[in-house]
Scaffold this motif. Sequence first.
Motif, PDB file in Angstrom:
ATOM      1  N   GLY A  99       0.785  -1.235   0.000  1.00  0.00           N
ATOM      2  CA  GLY A  99       0.000   0.000   0.000  1.00  0.00           C
ATOM      3  C   GLY A  99       0.816   1.283   0.000  1.00  0.00           C
ATOM      4  O   GLY A  99       0.244   2.376   0.043  1.00  0.00           O
ATOM      5  N   ILE A 100       2.126   1.170  -0.062  1.00  0.00           N
ATOM      6  CA  ILE A 100       2.975   2.367  -0.025  1.00  0.00           C
ATOM      7  C   ILE A 100       2.806   3.193  -1.295  1.00  0.00           C
ATOM      8  O   ILE A 100       2.597   4.410  -1.231  1.00  0.00           O
ATOM      9  CB  ILE A 100       4.454   1.981   0.204  1.00  0.00           C
ATOM     10  CG1 ILE A 100       4.606   1.398   1.607  1.00  0.00           C
ATOM     11  CG2 ILE A 100       5.379   3.179  -0.017  1.00  0.00           C
ATOM     12  CD1 ILE A 100       5.932   0.738   1.872  1.00  0.00           C
ATOM     13  N   GLY A 101       2.888   2.542  -2.458  1.00  0.00           N
ATOM     14  CA  GLY A 101       2.702   3.266  -3.717  1.00  0.00           C
ATOM     15  C   GLY A 101       1.335   3.913  -3.781  1.00  0.00           C
ATOM     16  O   GLY A 101       1.197   5.074  -4.176  1.00  0.00           O
ATOM     17  N   GLU A 102       0.319   3.187  -3.371  1.00  0.00           N
ATOM     18  CA  GLU A 102      -1.036   3.737  -3.381  1.00  0.00           C
ATOM     19  C   GLU A 102      -1.154   4.953  -2.476  1.00  0.00           C
ATOM     20  O   GLU A 102      -1.742   5.968  -2.862  1.00  0.00           O
ATOM     21  CB  GLU A 102      -2.046   2.667  -2.946  1.00  0.00           C
ATOM     22  CG  GLU A 102      -3.468   3.174  -2.990  1.00  0.00           C
ATOM     23  CD  GLU A 102      -4.502   2.096  -2.754  1.00  0.00           C
ATOM     24  OE1 GLU A 102      -5.671   2.475  -2.597  1.00  0.00           O
ATOM     25  OE2 GLU A 102      -4.170   0.898  -2.735  1.00  0.00           O
ATOM     26  N   ALA A 103      -0.588   4.887  -1.280  1.00  0.00           N
ATOM     27  CA  ALA A 103      -0.632   6.023  -0.358  1.00  0.00           C
ATOM     28  C   ALA A 103       0.075   7.238  -0.950  1.00  0.00           C
ATOM     29  O   ALA A 103      -0.422   8.366  -0.857  1.00  0.00           O
ATOM     30  CB  ALA A 103      -0.003   5.640   0.988  1.00  0.00           C
ATOM     31  N   LEU A 104       1.234   7.000  -1.566  1.00  0.00           N
ATOM     32  CA  LEU A 104       1.979   8.101  -2.184  1.00  0.00           C
ATOM     33  C   LEU A 104       1.210   8.714  -3.353  1.00  0.00           C
ATOM     34  O   LEU A 104       1.144   9.941  -3.493  1.00  0.00           O
ATOM     35  CB  LEU A 104       3.346   7.614  -2.658  1.00  0.00           C
ATOM     36  CG  LEU A 104       4.372   7.333  -1.575  1.00  0.00           C
ATOM     37  CD1 LEU A 104       5.529   6.525  -2.133  1.00  0.00           C
ATOM     38  CD2 LEU A 104       4.859   8.638  -0.960  1.00  0.00           C
ATOM     39  N   ILE A 105       0.640   7.879  -4.190  1.00  0.00           N
ATOM     40  CA  ILE A 105      -0.100   8.379  -5.351  1.00  0.00           C
ATOM     41  C   ILE A 105      -1.323   9.173  -4.902  1.00  0.00           C
ATOM     42  O   ILE A 105      -1.567  10.278  -5.391  1.00  0.00           O
ATOM     43  CB  ILE A 105      -0.483   7.227  -6.298  1.00  0.00           C
ATOM     44  CG1 ILE A 105       0.781   6.658  -6.952  1.00  0.00           C
ATOM     45  CG2 ILE A 105      -1.470   7.702  -7.366  1.00  0.00           C
ATOM     46  CD1 ILE A 105       0.577   5.336  -7.670  1.00  0.00           C
ATOM     47  N   ARG A 106      -2.083   8.644  -3.963  1.00  0.00           N
ATOM     48  CA  ARG A 106      -3.273   9.366  -3.490  1.00  0.00           C
ATOM     49  C   ARG A 106      -2.901  10.704  -2.855  1.00  0.00           C
ATOM     50  O   ARG A 106      -3.549  11.721  -3.105  1.00  0.00           O
ATOM     51  CB  ARG A 106      -4.075   8.494  -2.534  1.00  0.00           C
ATOM     52  CG  ARG A 106      -4.730   7.324  -3.247  1.00  0.00           C
ATOM     53  CD  ARG A 106      -5.837   6.675  -2.440  1.00  0.00           C
ATOM     54  NE  ARG A 106      -6.314   5.462  -3.083  1.00  0.00           N
ATOM     55  CZ  ARG A 106      -7.095   5.408  -4.161  1.00  0.00           C
ATOM     56  NH1 ARG A 106      -7.503   6.520  -4.721  1.00  0.00           N
ATOM     57  NH2 ARG A 106      -7.478   4.253  -4.669  1.00  0.00           N
ATOM     58  N   ALA A 107      -1.850  10.722  -2.044  1.00  0.00           N
ATOM     59  CA  ALA A 107      -1.408  11.974  -1.423  1.00  0.00           C
ATOM     60  C   ALA A 107      -0.915  12.960  -2.481  1.00  0.00           C
ATOM     61  O   ALA A 107      -1.211  14.156  -2.421  1.00  0.00           O
ATOM     62  CB  ALA A 107      -0.308  11.703  -0.392  1.00  0.00           C
ATOM     63  N   GLY A 108      -0.178  12.460  -3.460  1.00  0.00           N
ATOM     64  CA  GLY A 108       0.337  13.326  -4.521  1.00  0.00           C
ATOM     65  C   GLY A 108      -0.760  13.890  -5.398  1.00  0.00           C
ATOM     66  O   GLY A 108      -0.723  15.070  -5.783  1.00  0.00           O
ATOM     67  N   LEU A 109      -1.753  13.073  -5.722  1.00  0.00           N
ATOM     68  CA  LEU A 109      -2.879  13.568  -6.519  1.00  0.00           C
ATOM     69  C   LEU A 109      -3.638  14.653  -5.752  1.00  0.00           C
ATOM     70  O   LEU A 109      -4.021  15.676  -6.329  1.00  0.00           O
ATOM     71  CB  LEU A 109      -3.820  12.423  -6.902  1.00  0.00           C
ATOM     72  CG  LEU A 109      -3.278  11.444  -7.944  1.00  0.00           C
ATOM     73  CD1 LEU A 109      -4.202  10.237  -8.072  1.00  0.00           C
ATOM     74  CD2 LEU A 109      -3.066  12.126  -9.291  1.00  0.00           C
ATOM     75  N   ALA A 110      -3.836  14.448  -4.456  1.00  0.00           N
ATOM     76  CA  ALA A 110      -4.504  15.467  -3.641  1.00  0.00           C
ATOM     77  C   ALA A 110      -3.694  16.762  -3.615  1.00  0.00           C
ATOM     78  O   ALA A 110      -4.251  17.859  -3.740  1.00  0.00           O
ATOM     79  CB  ALA A 110      -4.736  14.939  -2.223  1.00  0.00           C
ATOM     80  N   ASP A 111      -2.373  16.643  -3.472  1.00  0.00           N
ATOM     81  CA  ASP A 111      -1.514  17.837  -3.483  1.00  0.00           C
ATOM     82  C   ASP A 111      -1.582  18.546  -4.831  1.00  0.00           C
ATOM     83  O   ASP A 111      -1.626  19.780  -4.892  1.00  0.00           O
ATOM     84  CB  ASP A 111      -0.061  17.467  -3.168  1.00  0.00           C
ATOM     85  CG  ASP A 111       0.165  17.121  -1.708  1.00  0.00           C
ATOM     86  OD1 ASP A 111      -0.789  17.211  -0.896  1.00  0.00           O
ATOM     87  OD2 ASP A 111       1.306  16.740  -1.378  1.00  0.00           O
ATOM     88  N   CYS A 112      -1.583  17.776  -5.926  1.00  0.00           N
ATOM     89  CA  CYS A 112      -1.689  18.374  -7.261  1.00  0.00           C
ATOM     90  C   CYS A 112      -3.005  19.132  -7.408  1.00  0.00           C
ATOM     91  O   CYS A 112      -3.025  20.273  -7.891  1.00  0.00           O
ATOM     92  CB  CYS A 112      -1.591  17.300  -8.346  1.00  0.00           C
ATOM     93  SG  CYS A 112       0.083  16.700  -8.658  1.00  0.00           S
ATOM     94  N   PHE A 132      -7.107   4.757  -9.477  1.00  0.00           N
ATOM     95  CA  PHE A 132      -6.996   6.150  -9.043  1.00  0.00           C
ATOM     96  C   PHE A 132      -7.828   7.082  -9.915  1.00  0.00           C
ATOM     97  O   PHE A 132      -7.839   8.287  -9.688  1.00  0.00           O
ATOM     98  CB  PHE A 132      -5.527   6.594  -9.074  1.00  0.00           C
ATOM     99  CG  PHE A 132      -4.627   5.711  -8.256  1.00  0.00           C
ATOM    100  CD1 PHE A 132      -4.595   5.802  -6.880  1.00  0.00           C
ATOM    101  CD2 PHE A 132      -3.826   4.766  -8.878  1.00  0.00           C
ATOM    102  CE1 PHE A 132      -3.776   4.969  -6.129  1.00  0.00           C
ATOM    103  CE2 PHE A 132      -2.999   3.928  -8.143  1.00  0.00           C
ATOM    104  CZ  PHE A 132      -2.982   4.036  -6.760  1.00  0.00           C
ATOM    105  N   GLY A 133      -8.466   6.540 -10.947  1.00  0.00           N
ATOM    106  CA  GLY A 133      -9.283   7.340 -11.846  1.00  0.00           C
ATOM    107  C   GLY A 133      -8.630   7.659 -13.178  1.00  0.00           C
ATOM    108  O   GLY A 133      -9.222   8.350 -14.012  1.00  0.00           O
ATOM    109  N   PHE A 134      -7.426   7.157 -13.411  1.00  0.00           N
ATOM    110  CA  PHE A 134      -6.758   7.379 -14.696  1.00  0.00           C
ATOM    111  C   PHE A 134      -7.477   6.573 -15.775  1.00  0.00           C
ATOM    112  O   PHE A 134      -7.979   5.484 -15.518  1.00  0.00           O
ATOM    113  CB  PHE A 134      -5.289   6.957 -14.640  1.00  0.00           C
ATOM    114  CG  PHE A 134      -4.414   7.917 -13.882  1.00  0.00           C
ATOM    115  CD1 PHE A 134      -3.891   9.037 -14.511  1.00  0.00           C
ATOM    116  CD2 PHE A 134      -4.113   7.698 -12.551  1.00  0.00           C
ATOM    117  CE1 PHE A 134      -3.083   9.927 -13.821  1.00  0.00           C
ATOM    118  CE2 PHE A 134      -3.306   8.578 -11.850  1.00  0.00           C
ATOM    119  CZ  PHE A 134      -2.798   9.693 -12.484  1.00  0.00           C
TER     120      PHE A 134
END
Length: 176
Positions: A99-112, A132-134
């Motif tokens: 779940g590390i990649g998923e956590a990073l991607i979700r946090a990064g998308l929110a920041d973007c 993630f909605g891509f």
Amino acid sequence: MTNTQSAVLTILRDCGGRAGEIAAVTCAAFQARYGSGEGEAAIIAKLRADGDVIVELAATENGEVVGHAMFSRLVAEPNSFRIATLGPVCARIDRQRKGIGEALIRAGLADCARSGIEAVFVLGDPLYYGRFGFSVAKAAAISCAHSGPHLQALEFRPGVLKVIKSVAYAPAFAAV
């Protein structure tokens, strides 16, 4: 750590002092999966040096880097839009599928999204990034050097991808 304890995952947004650890995790993860990781580490370093980073996140457990994700600028035509790309993203070999990649991607998308990015592209497995909605369909009509079945897009501003004609990755991606 005993078997009953679990490490606490922390997402860092200030990665400046962790460049060496991030490069080591990136090289090892991509080496194990694709046979080489030096190129991805070089892309990360060049994106930083060129000022093309929009969001950079590192995941740590017990103070050690266990994952990394980078979002960088894409140049869109017309150029009035703020567009990003996700990648490289990885987790340390012994921490993959946790779940590390998923956590990073979700946090990064929110920041973007918070920073005004209107859409994000990614080049990768549609089954993984679809969660993630891509969407491959959203990217299909947009010209890109990486167009094809793995180029995907996600809109934060509905309809923006209908206006964009093309996107170009930062020079760091071509240099490696």
